[in-house]
Design a protein around this motif. Sequence first.
Motif, PDB file in Angstrom:
ATOM      1  N   LEU A   1       4.120 -12.731  11.810  1.00  0.00           N
ATOM      2  CA  LEU A   1       3.296 -13.603  10.979  1.00  0.00           C
ATOM      3  C   LEU A   1       1.855 -13.320  11.432  1.00  0.00           C
ATOM      4  CD1 LEU A   1       3.965 -17.338  10.245  1.00  0.00           C
ATOM      5  CD2 LEU A   1       1.681 -16.554  10.792  1.00  0.00           C
ATOM      6  N   HIS A   2       1.031 -12.887  10.502  1.00  0.00           N
ATOM      7  CA  HIS A   2      -0.340 -12.502  10.872  1.00  0.00           C
ATOM      8  C   HIS A   2      -1.273 -13.707  10.818  1.00  0.00           C
ATOM      9  CE1 HIS A   2       0.349  -8.071  10.791  1.00  0.00           C
ATOM     10  NE2 HIS A   2       1.421  -8.497  10.113  1.00  0.00           N
ATOM     11  N   ILE A   3      -2.110 -13.831  11.833  1.00  0.00           N
ATOM     12  CA  ILE A   3      -3.091 -14.924  11.864  1.00  0.00           C
ATOM     13  C   ILE A   3      -4.472 -14.395  12.208  1.00  0.00           C
ATOM     14  CG2 ILE A   3      -3.629 -17.237  12.742  1.00  0.00           C
ATOM     15  CD1 ILE A   3      -0.954 -17.591  13.787  1.00  0.00           C
ATOM     16  N   TRP A   4      -5.447 -14.858  11.453  1.00  0.00           N
ATOM     17  CA  TRP A   4      -6.849 -14.632  11.776  1.00  0.00           C
ATOM     18  C   TRP A   4      -7.406 -15.996  12.208  1.00  0.00           C
ATOM     19  CZ3 TRP A   4      -4.074 -12.173   8.144  1.00  0.00           C
ATOM     20  CH2 TRP A   4      -4.262 -10.809   7.914  1.00  0.00           C
ATOM     21  N   PRO A   5      -7.265 -16.341  13.490  1.00  0.00           N
ATOM     22  CA  PRO A   5      -7.690 -17.704  13.908  1.00  0.00           C
ATOM     23  C   PRO A   5      -9.202 -17.736  14.096  1.00  0.00           C
ATOM     24  CG  PRO A   5      -6.699 -16.521  15.767  1.00  0.00           C
ATOM     25  CD  PRO A   5      -6.770 -15.553  14.621  1.00  0.00           C
ATOM     26  N   ARG A   6      -9.853 -18.668  13.432  1.00  0.00           N
ATOM     27  CA  ARG A   6     -11.323 -18.711  13.521  1.00  0.00           C
ATOM     28  C   ARG A   6     -11.796 -20.107  13.895  1.00  0.00           C
ATOM     29  NH1 ARG A   6     -10.136 -14.263  14.030  1.00  0.00           N
ATOM     30  NH2 ARG A   6     -10.696 -12.452  12.744  1.00  0.00           N
ATOM     31  N   ASN A   7     -11.009 -20.751  14.778  1.00  0.00           N
ATOM     32  CA  ASN A   7     -11.403 -22.036  15.344  1.00  0.00           C
ATOM     33  C   ASN A   7     -11.268 -23.207  14.382  1.00  0.00           C
ATOM     34  OD1 ASN A   7     -11.968 -23.391  17.623  1.00  0.00           O
ATOM     35  ND2 ASN A   7     -14.055 -22.674  17.842  1.00  0.00           N
ATOM     36  N   THR A   8     -12.187 -23.325  13.392  1.00  0.00           N
ATOM     37  CA  THR A   8     -12.056 -24.459  12.474  1.00  0.00           C
ATOM     38  C   THR A   8     -11.332 -24.080  11.188  1.00  0.00           C
ATOM     39  OG1 THR A   8     -14.225 -23.961  11.579  1.00  0.00           O
ATOM     40  CG2 THR A   8     -14.138 -25.623  13.317  1.00  0.00           C
ATOM     41  N   PHE A   9     -11.008 -22.792  11.035  1.00  0.00           N
ATOM     42  CA  PHE A   9     -10.264 -22.367   9.845  1.00  0.00           C
ATOM     43  C   PHE A   9      -9.454 -21.135  10.196  1.00  0.00           C
ATOM     44  CE2 PHE A   9     -13.135 -18.830   8.871  1.00  0.00           C
ATOM     45  CZ  PHE A   9     -14.290 -19.216   9.538  1.00  0.00           C
ATOM     46  N   MET A  10      -8.592 -20.715   9.285  1.00  0.00           N
ATOM     47  CA  MET A  10      -7.786 -19.526   9.576  1.00  0.00           C
ATOM     48  C   MET A  10      -7.223 -18.918   8.304  1.00  0.00           C
ATOM     49  SD  MET A  10      -4.216 -21.099  11.087  1.00  0.00           S
ATOM     50  CE  MET A  10      -3.151 -22.138  10.063  1.00  0.00           C
ATOM     51  N   LEU A  11      -6.881 -17.642   8.430  1.00  0.00           N
ATOM     52  CA  LEU A  11      -6.159 -16.942   7.369  1.00  0.00           C
ATOM     53  C   LEU A  11      -4.818 -16.560   7.972  1.00  0.00           C
ATOM     54  CD1 LEU A  11      -6.375 -15.412   4.547  1.00  0.00           C
ATOM     55  CD2 LEU A  11      -7.173 -13.445   5.867  1.00  0.00           C
ATOM     56  N   ILE A  12      -3.727 -16.719   7.213  1.00  0.00           N
ATOM     57  CA  ILE A  12      -2.433 -16.259   7.715  1.00  0.00           C
ATOM     58  C   ILE A  12      -1.771 -15.394   6.644  1.00  0.00           C
ATOM     59  CG2 ILE A  12      -2.127 -18.370   9.094  1.00  0.00           C
ATOM     60  CD1 ILE A  12       0.115 -19.153   7.107  1.00  0.00           C
ATOM     61  N   ALA A  13      -0.779 -14.600   7.060  1.00  0.00           N
ATOM     62  CA  ALA A  13      -0.081 -13.746   6.093  1.00  0.00           C
ATOM     63  C   ALA A  13       1.393 -13.658   6.454  1.00  0.00           C
ATOM     64  CB  ALA A  13      -0.708 -12.355   6.090  1.00  0.00           C
ATOM     65  N   LEU A  14       2.250 -13.839   5.456  1.00  0.00           N
ATOM     66  CA  LEU A  14       3.694 -13.686   5.640  1.00  0.00           C
ATOM     67  C   LEU A  14       4.194 -12.579   4.709  1.00  0.00           C
ATOM     68  CD1 LEU A  14       3.215 -16.852   6.437  1.00  0.00           C
ATOM     69  CD2 LEU A  14       5.695 -16.967   6.197  1.00  0.00           C
ATOM     70  N   PRO A  15       5.083 -11.718   5.229  1.00  0.00           N
ATOM     71  CA  PRO A  15       5.562 -10.606   4.400  1.00  0.00           C
ATOM     72  C   PRO A  15       6.570 -11.052   3.337  1.00  0.00           C
ATOM     73  CG  PRO A  15       6.725 -10.644   6.498  1.00  0.00           C
ATOM     74  CD  PRO A  15       5.704 -11.738   6.570  1.00  0.00           C
ATOM     75  N   ASN A  16       6.574 -10.345   2.212  1.00  0.00           N
ATOM     76  CA  ASN A  16       7.564 -10.579   1.154  1.00  0.00           C
ATOM     77  C   ASN A  16       8.458  -9.355   1.000  1.00  0.00           C
ATOM     78  OD1 ASN A  16       6.385 -13.094   0.417  1.00  0.00           O
ATOM     79  ND2 ASN A  16       4.763 -11.986  -0.679  1.00  0.00           N
TER      80      ASN A  16
ATOM     81  N   HIS B   1       0.867  -1.188   0.000  1.00  0.00           N
ATOM     82  CA  HIS B   1       0.000   0.000   0.000  1.00  0.00           C
ATOM     83  C   HIS B   1       0.899   1.232   0.000  1.00  0.00           C
ATOM     84  CE1 HIS B   1      -4.063  -1.698   1.495  1.00  0.00           C
ATOM     85  NE2 HIS B   1      -3.397  -2.612   0.822  1.00  0.00           N
ATOM     86  N   ASN B   2       0.747   2.087  -1.003  1.00  0.00           N
ATOM     87  CA  ASN B   2       1.575   3.290  -1.107  1.00  0.00           C
ATOM     88  C   ASN B   2       3.047   2.939  -0.902  1.00  0.00           C
ATOM     89  OD1 ASN B   2      -0.847   4.761  -1.285  1.00  0.00           O
ATOM     90  ND2 ASN B   2      -0.978   4.823   0.962  1.00  0.00           N
ATOM     91  N   ALA B   3       3.509   1.922  -1.616  1.00  0.00           N
ATOM     92  CA  ALA B   3       4.897   1.484  -1.565  1.00  0.00           C
ATOM     93  C   ALA B   3       5.344   1.053  -0.175  1.00  0.00           C
ATOM     94  CB  ALA B   3       5.827   2.568  -2.108  1.00  0.00           C
ATOM     95  N   ASP B   4       4.391   0.666   0.649  1.00  0.00           N
ATOM     96  CA  ASP B   4       4.774   0.134   1.965  1.00  0.00           C
ATOM     97  C   ASP B   4       3.925  -1.095   2.291  1.00  0.00           C
ATOM     98  OD1 ASP B   4       6.184  -0.107   4.254  1.00  0.00           O
ATOM     99  OD2 ASP B   4       5.436   1.742   5.195  1.00  0.00           O
ATOM    100  N   PHE B   5       4.346  -1.845   3.339  1.00  0.00           N
ATOM    101  CA  PHE B   5       3.574  -3.008   3.788  1.00  0.00           C
ATOM    102  C   PHE B   5       2.191  -2.576   4.266  1.00  0.00           C
ATOM    103  CE2 PHE B   5       7.955  -4.507   4.242  1.00  0.00           C
ATOM    104  CZ  PHE B   5       7.867  -5.792   3.717  1.00  0.00           C
ATOM    105  N   ALA B   6       1.203  -3.365   3.980  1.00  0.00           N
ATOM    106  CA  ALA B   6      -0.161  -3.048   4.401  1.00  0.00           C
ATOM    107  C   ALA B   6      -0.356  -3.304   5.901  1.00  0.00           C
ATOM    108  CB  ALA B   6      -1.157  -3.878   3.599  1.00  0.00           C
ATOM    109  N   MET B   7       0.515  -4.122   6.487  1.00  0.00           N
ATOM    110  CA  MET B   7       0.431  -4.415   7.932  1.00  0.00           C
ATOM    111  C   MET B   7       1.868  -4.455   8.461  1.00  0.00           C
ATOM    112  SD  MET B   7      -2.331  -7.607   7.784  1.00  0.00           S
ATOM    113  CE  MET B   7      -1.238  -8.695   6.871  1.00  0.00           C
ATOM    114  N   LYS B   8       1.996  -4.643   9.771  1.00  0.00           N
ATOM    115  CA  LYS B   8       3.347  -4.741  10.357  1.00  0.00           C
ATOM    116  C   LYS B   8       4.083  -5.915   9.699  1.00  0.00           C
ATOM    117  CE  LYS B   8       4.330  -4.419  14.861  1.00  0.00           C
ATOM    118  NZ  LYS B   8       5.269  -3.302  15.060  1.00  0.00           N
TER     119      LYS B   8
END
Lengths: 487, 487
Positions: free
Chosen positions: A214-229, A203-210
């Motif tokens: 390693l970002h995790i959206w834990p939702r019990n039976t499923f999850m979303l994760i994100a790793l920076p590049n 986003h605007n030549a920067d990371f969208a998050m910290k």
Amino acid sequence: MPQNKVIIAGGGLVGSLAACYFAKRGWTVEVYEKRPDPREERNHGKRNLRSINLAISTRGLSAINRLDPEVEKKTLDIVLPMYGRMIHNLDGSLNSQQYSVTGQPINSIDRGRLNEILLDVCESYPNTKIYFEYDTESFDYAKKTVTVKNSKTNEISVASGDLIVGADGAHSTARKYLSFFARTSVEKKYIDHGYCEIEMKSHNADFAMKNDHLHIWPRNTFMLIALPNLDKSFTCTLFMPWSQFEAIETDEDLMAFFKTYFPDSIPLFGEELKKEYFTNPKGALFYVKSSPHHYKGNAVIVGDAAHCTVPFYAQGMNCGFEDIEVLDKLLVEQAAPLIDATDAVACKDVKTNMLTPEQIEAALINYSACRPNDSANMIDLAMHNYIEMRSNVNNLSYRIRHWLEGKLYLVFPKLVIPLYTMVSFTKIPYSKAKKQWIKQTNAIHSLVSFATKTAIFGALFFAFKRYAPTNTLKFPSISEILSIFKK
Amino acid sequence: MPQNKVIIAGGGLVGSLAACYFAKRGWTVEVYEKRPDPREERNHGKRNLRSINLAISTRGLSAINRLDPEVEKKTLDIVLPMYGRMIHNLDGSLNSQQYSVTGQPINSIDRGRLNEILLDVCESYPNTKIYFEYDTESFDYAKKTVTVKNSKTNEISVASGDLIVGADGAHSTARKYLSFFARTSVEKKYIDHGYCEIEMKSHNADFAMKNDHLHIWPRNTFMLIALPNLDKSFTCTLFMPWSQFEAIETDEDLMAFFKTYFPDSIPLFGEELKKEYFTNPKGALFYVKSSPHHYKGNAVIVGDAAHCTVPFYAQGMNCGFEDIEVLDKLLVEQAAPLIDATDAVACKDVKTNMLTPEQIEAALINYSACRPNDSANMIDLAMHNYIEMRSNVNNLSYRIRHWLEGKLYLVFPKLVIPLYTMVSFTKIPYSKAKKQWIKQTNAIHSLVSFATKTAIFGALFFAFKRYAPTNTLKFPSISEILSIFKK
């Protein structure tokens, strides 16, 4: 001077690291890789679509360091350290959980770039040749030959060596043939969940998050994760049961699903979300355990060819790299029994290229005596960590235990080591780590249970003392209790 | 009239039976078999070396009967019934143990001859074509195509149908591709024992031993067995740990081993023993479990391709044939819901060749709902029966339990059915048989334990009454005991 020659099937991460090691130890090396040279592909602007996020930690880095500290430096130049998990709650609030009480990170890394570094190193050695776009069709481990096919010309030829290393990945042909020669048992198990990668652009030549988590959206039976590049994007991966993937058929379904479960991610993904979700392939998740890993002194399988894990402990590559470090150590032990083979500096210049078939076999017997069991335990831990990542991390009792483990580790660093630390930040064999974890978890459970009971009893006691009418009931004093026995 | 077409990979026993069934139900059938036509081979005097002894029992015969009672008759013409085990003790004494209290036999049969019968039947149907010497190279289950290679001309072609049936044996390529399409989990497990076949020639134009038994030399950790052949020879198989095979290096080793453990067999084998033992290949023993067995309405795997067992319950072929009977029943259920699909006569003329993809899928879903579990249970029972055959059969408590089970079965034929009877002489699903066996074994154990305790107590009581001085101690009488409560 005649010297041993190794044929390596597969020039992926583990195959290319193995090639570097054998080359360093003086062997003649031939690698057969079915894909084109990734360095040429990159020049032609193609993108590797088959990568699930990779994180390199202590075991992987140790194997690279033992090969050459300079290569480890090059590797660390292209990583993004992640010091903990950033939990994304449903209400959008964030919660950082450090991976290690001593502040060690795991490192997000691009599979393709690391592969290129290793291929370059490998080709820098003399007597090393990598054949790209060659399929390994069949293996004769008794004769130590591999039948290969040039996939551009369809020409068939036979490669032969003193040792054959199968590093041809999860659907390994080398493993299939090892099963016939060495009676290798194989268990391949699919889990009922799949994954889909979704790119989150910068986003605007920067990371969208910290970018140091390693970002995790834990939702019990499923999850979303994100790793920076390195290019400031994130590679996000949605893990969930296949039934849920199948239920999302339209843009509306997708947006409703994200609004319900990952609302804070929607602005971060932007308009790309729909395209990414519906265009990108949905991958299956499975593990493979196999044993034994070798046939006489003739052949050995390593990396995903030998064991393939679900990705939830980020140990697939790390375990594969550790395979190569262990294999090298065992060969060095045979070549130079007076040198401490675990000491990378001490055995830096040892050559293993003159080992006899009997010496190679002795090393491979030792290899099969530890690696199948260690990798199987690693897979068990990864299966467990899926539950931990998608569910437990949000759980109060987990967090108390996690906190307590960390504190105990600081005071008694040999007695209690958090599991995550053992797996990611030490080289303690996975099987030993699992045993120690079970032991210390039981101990901590007992401790917590004892402390809880004591606290409840104490609270009740004082509440009673304070509020009960003084003469209705009286607890006997200790001397009164003892007097019963004296009577 | 357009009709469904099935592509069958593999024309072995199960593949050819499947072909007969689909042909009978009106389908267009194409079979691709990698070996040459065995009927031509026989004419050229070649002998099939890869056959482990086969015994056909109720499940196998039932599947053939449902296809056509005439074919069952032809099959029974080439069998040798075996009514029990003939145990060969170390001292040369014999001990016959009936398989069934009602006198039912299992039937020794030649794999090749049975295959030929089925191939003949299959080719007698119109719209059926068997392609011999064709390798099935790859499967696209989404497109319902199979890439096949004529192994004489190396010509590649693509076969396509409405349903693909994988019957290509233990090392199935159909299963490998099903794993990718249907996420089929596969467990392949080698046991630490191998086998070697040894032929026992006829003696003076007669059988060397009684031909109505399966002969066993149980020696605890290993065993020799023998099944009669129509030509009055016996096919004997030595099953034992690999370490023992490896220890026998010379003629002297072999003879010493046979003198120690199978002395009565030496004159029966004669001079051929050494040549047979050292010339014949030593085979590995493994099992394969897999699940699910189908992909949509497009593909299904059957027989050894789906499940491969150790041979100790003689259920490999029987289970594979039962697969085909079950599959046919499930397809008939879709085509003619008003007819009882389990009744072979009632559904004799039902055609399944006009089923829609959805109906086929419904049948295959039901197929995967039972067969993977049933065959896995059959494999567990076969693993157990190895211990029983080589060890328990000589054990007193086993023989008492066996005898008791038989007696109880005669009195309460629905309550207690000996395991061997359930597996070999009924069509009770293997999974149900295993459950019932565990239940009734526990009950019999309790009964035996109770009876033993009562007997010991009774014996002690009467011994006491007889020999104890009358006035030292006296057991209270029942009325004395009751009087305590009256007080």
